[in-house]
Design an enzyme around this catalytic site. Structure first.
Site, PDB file in Angstrom:
ATOM      1  N   THR A  38      42.848  40.712  27.735  1.00  0.00           N
ATOM      2  CA  THR A  38      41.889  40.830  26.636  1.00  0.00           C
ATOM      3  C   THR A  38      40.549  40.160  26.907  1.00  0.00           C
ATOM      4  O   THR A  38      39.585  40.393  26.168  1.00  0.00           O
ATOM      5  CB  THR A  38      42.471  40.219  25.349  1.00  0.00           C
ATOM      6  OG1 THR A  38      42.743  38.825  25.564  1.00  0.00           O
ATOM      7  CG2 THR A  38      43.748  40.933  24.946  1.00  0.00           C
ATOM      8  N   ASP A  39      40.456  39.332  27.948  1.00  0.00           N
ATOM      9  CA  ASP A  39      39.236  38.543  28.142  1.00  0.00           C
ATOM     10  C   ASP A  39      37.990  39.406  28.271  1.00  0.00           C
ATOM     11  O   ASP A  39      36.921  39.042  27.777  1.00  0.00           O
ATOM     12  CB  ASP A  39      39.373  37.646  29.374  1.00  0.00           C
ATOM     13  CG  ASP A  39      40.299  36.465  29.137  1.00  0.00           C
ATOM     14  OD1 ASP A  39      40.620  36.196  27.965  1.00  0.00           O
ATOM     15  OD2 ASP A  39      40.694  35.806  30.112  1.00  0.00           O
TER      16      ASP A  39
ATOM     17  N   THR B 153      47.884  39.453  29.817  1.00  0.00           N
ATOM     18  CA  THR B 153      48.873  38.726  29.021  1.00  0.00           C
ATOM     19  C   THR B 153      50.041  39.606  28.609  1.00  0.00           C
ATOM     20  O   THR B 153      51.193  39.157  28.563  1.00  0.00           O
ATOM     21  CB  THR B 153      48.203  38.132  27.766  1.00  0.00           C
ATOM     22  OG1 THR B 153      47.231  37.164  28.179  1.00  0.00           O
ATOM     23  CG2 THR B 153      49.213  37.472  26.848  1.00  0.00           C
TER      24      THR B 153
ATOM     25  N   SER C  20      41.992  40.133  33.706  1.00  0.00           N
ATOM     26  CA  SER C  20      40.825  40.926  33.316  1.00  0.00           C
ATOM     27  C   SER C  20      39.515  40.207  33.624  1.00  0.00           C
ATOM     28  O   SER C  20      38.482  40.852  33.802  1.00  0.00           O
ATOM     29  CB  SER C  20      40.894  41.293  31.833  1.00  0.00           C
ATOM     30  OG  SER C  20      40.762  40.158  31.007  1.00  0.00           O
TER      31      SER C  20
END
Length: 317
Positions: free
Chosen positions: A81-82, A11, A49
């Site tokens: 961030t996942d 992101t 990710s």
């Protein structure tokens, strides 16, 4: 040489249909010129990710290690961030250097008001260059908070304050550009990077769960992480299947709650922690199921046997 910045996508770099490389990302950071150490940018092929693999993360770890050996005082990695809480823990397990390895990213992309990427990268760079963070291993820096990779979790799907450490809180903060480490958690010795691929399944118990589903999930696996109810409990109907699995592979008992520890000796009913541990399950302690799976994959991929796995979880759980 300055702080090494490795950009993996996510992101933080998604500007509509375009992807920002490291130069474009850092150009949008006010105050970057105030850093004591410049950023030495290493762009990697961007990947969401959720699609990252152990092999890719270990490859970045080797490149980061090479940068440190060449003189970098620390490393920053930007990614989505996942899976950041898992990649951070994987990197922490194997990171052999005193120089800090700092992960960050963003919850709002550069096209949105309040894009948090620039502030996070600036804070992460300060943390990576700080003398006070040496020896702390992999860290996650978001929202001006510094979290140990061992404890941090993503807890909200959209909030910029999503990364928290439920059991400990942050180890420090970035305040007016200054890095303040308030607690330095003990860090076990790094593990060898896995040289083989181990298959480890994760089963999260649910109401009215079924043994057939558990058995099907575990088929062909080298290990299993079982995320139980509360302090480490399972429905009685699953107990025989769990015992059979524990007789042929490491089965790690964790809690699905997201904070707190699996117990050892409080409850003694069918499916309780005493019952499950007596059947050979390995106590995962305070490790969240996702991180327990990372640790088990690293151990099995390095050739650890059942006893070595038990010892490692006793030390790190």
């Amino acid at each position: 040489m300055g702080v090494a910045l490795f950009t993996l996508g996510g992101t933080i770099s998604m500007a509509g249909r375009d992807r920002l490389d490291g130069a474009a990302l850092t150009a949008a950071i006010p105050g970057l010129e105030t850093l004591d150490e410049p950023l030495d940018i290493h762009d990697r092929k961007p990947v969401g990710s959720g699609s990252l693999t152990f092999v890719q993360v270990l490859d970045v770890a080797e490149s980061a290690s090479a940068a440190v050996r060449a003189g970098a005082p620390g490393v920053v990695i930007t990614q989505g961030t996942d899976t950041l809480e898992e990649t951070a823990y994987l990197l922490d397990l194997i990171w052999p250097h005193e120089e800090p390895l700092v992960l960050t990213g963003a919850m709002r992309n550069p096209t949105l008001a309040g894009h948090d990427g620039p502030a996070n990268v600036l804070a992460a760079a300060r943390v990576a260059a700080a003398a006070s963070t040496r020896g702390l291993g992999a860290l996650v820096v978001f929202n001006d908070e510094i979290h140990a990779a061992r404890w941090v979790r993503k807890t909200h799907s959209t909030s910029t304050a999503t990364f928290v450490s439920p059991d400990t809180g942050p180890v420090g903060h970035v305040i007016e550009g200054h890095v303040r480490v308030l607690s330095a958690p003990p860090r076990p010795a790094p593990l060898p990077a896995p040289t083989a691929t181990a298959r480890v399944a994760l089963h999260t118990v649910t109401l009215d769960d079924e043994p057939d589903s558990l058995a099907a999930l575990a088929a062909g696996q080298d290990g299993l992480v079982f995320a139980g109810f509360g302090v480490g409990h399972a429905p009685a109907v699953l107990v025989p299947a769990l015992g059979e699995l524990a007789a042929r592979m490491p089965v790690v008992l964790t809690s699905r709650t997201g904070a707190g520890s699996v117990l050892r000796s409080t409850y003694d009913a069918p499916g309780s922690e005493i019952d499950l541990l007596s059947r050979g399950l390995i106590n995962g302690g305070l490790l969240h199921p996702y991180k327990a799976r990372v640790l088990l994959k690293v151990l099995l991929g390095s050739g650890a046997d059942h006893d070595a796995v038990s010892v490692a979880f006793a030390e790190r759980g």
